[in-house]
Design an enzyme around this catalytic site. Structure first.
Site, PDB file in Angstrom:
ATOM      1  N   HIS A  24       0.691  -1.234  -0.046  1.00 42.14           N
ATOM      2  CA  HIS A  24       0.089  -0.149   0.028  1.00 42.14           C
ATOM      3  C   HIS A  24       0.802   1.382   0.161  1.00 42.14           C
ATOM      4  O   HIS A  24       0.600   2.377  -0.346  1.00 42.14           O
ATOM      5  CB  HIS A  24      -0.892  -0.067   1.159  1.00 42.14           C
ATOM      6  N   ASP A  29      -0.097  -7.501   2.300  1.00 46.97           N
ATOM      7  CA  ASP A  29       0.421  -6.370   2.122  1.00 46.97           C
ATOM      8  C   ASP A  29       1.787  -6.492   2.444  1.00 46.97           C
ATOM      9  O   ASP A  29       2.372  -6.280   3.431  1.00 46.97           O
ATOM     10  CB  ASP A  29      -0.164  -5.349   3.098  1.00 46.97           C
ATOM     11  N   SER A  72       4.414   2.626   7.998  1.00 48.17           N
ATOM     12  CA  SER A  72       4.013   1.680   7.033  1.00 48.17           C
ATOM     13  C   SER A  72       5.229   1.064   6.400  1.00 48.17           C
ATOM     14  O   SER A  72       6.046   1.892   5.780  1.00 48.17           O
ATOM     15  CB  SER A  72       2.865   1.952   5.968  1.00 48.17           C
TER      16      SER A  72
END
Length: 276
Positions: A69, A116, A221
């Site tokens: 992402h 992910d 992230s």
């Protein structure tokens, strides 16, 4: 004339500002320089400067692991910076790379962030030093941390839900939350899959306030979740509800992807890699 109440408000705001700019992540602390030499900063061009956007971590010569992402549509000119502690200060240890290949997991689900995990091949091998080196990651058959076990993560992500960003890398120790709890409807429900683990540290029950919430947040992230010094997870959904009791950080379980990792890193450059 300034009243006593006004002075108290100003003092409270000043203390809050100090806390929010020194603790890092959510409730973390500044890491010692070069103590996490595997950390990577994925940066995007903003005018004449580069701006930190996501984290990543070195797993092998020329290879960095991160989250899909972070770059779902391709690298689009982003750079990877290794060996840094401060985002803004000139540091001799910094090494900056173009992205030669970006491999996003083909089964990534943009709705719930399942699968992910992504691999970046740098445009050249990095120079190994005290400030830049790979971290071991857990492979299939390895033991992942259990409920309530302590794990750690690091990054240059937001210090709070207001989006305050640190200049220097922050680190935090959190605890694994049971998968059964994270699958509850008041937590993540069906969004939480078997490829995920969740972790944070919040006020115990009963709560002895004041209590410092600890969690990953926006901008962390792609960074690693470590257990006994080994990367076991990738920060995936830590930035949605930073520090909220029923919204722990979500991490992709790396050991579920050993075969894909091995196959991807063994590939020769080809049209199968995502557009960069």
């Amino acid at each position: 004339m300034v009243g006593k109440k006004d002075l108290l408000v100003v003092a409270a705001l000043f203390v809050f500002a100090l806390i929010s700019h020194t603790e890092g992540i959510i409730g973390g602390r500044e890491a010692a320089p070069q103590s996490r030499p595997y950390m990577a900063s994925i940066q995007v061009q903003e005018g004449e400067n580069l701006k930190h956007e996501c984290g990543g971590f070195v797993i092998a010569d020329q290879w960095v692991m991160t989250a899909v992402h972070c770059m779902p549509t391709g690298a689009n000119g982003r750079k990877v910076v290794l060996g840094l502690h401060s985002l803004s200060e000139p540091e001799e240890t910094k090494q900056t790379f173009d992205i030669l290949e970006l491999h996003n997991h083909p089964n990534f689900n943009s709705i719930n962030y399942d699968n992910d995990i992504a691999l970046i091949k740098l445009d050249r091998p990095f120079n190994t030093s005290e400030a830049v080196r790979a971290v071991e990651y857990l492979r299939a058959g390895g033991t992942n941390p259990g409920t309530d076990e302590e794990v750690e993560t690091a990054g240059w992500g937001s210090l709070d839900d207001l989006g305050s960003r640190p200049d220097k890398i922050q680190e935090v120790v959190v605890e694994v939350v049971s998968s059964a709890r994270c699958r509850r409807s008041d937590y993540f429900g069906r969004k939480f899959t078997t490829n995920m683990m969740c972790a944070h540290k919040v006020c115990p029950d009963p709560c002895d306030k004041p209590y410092k919430k600890e969690d990953s947040c926006d901008g962390d992230s792609g960074g690693p979740l470590l257990f006994n010094g080994i990367a076991v997870g990738i920060t995936s959904n830590g930035g949605k509800k930073c520090g909220q009791i029923k919204k722990p950080g979500i991490y992709t379980i790396i050991s579920h992807y050993t075969e894909w990792i091995d196959n991807t890193m063994a590939l020769q450059p080809s049209a199968t890699s995502d557009q960069i």
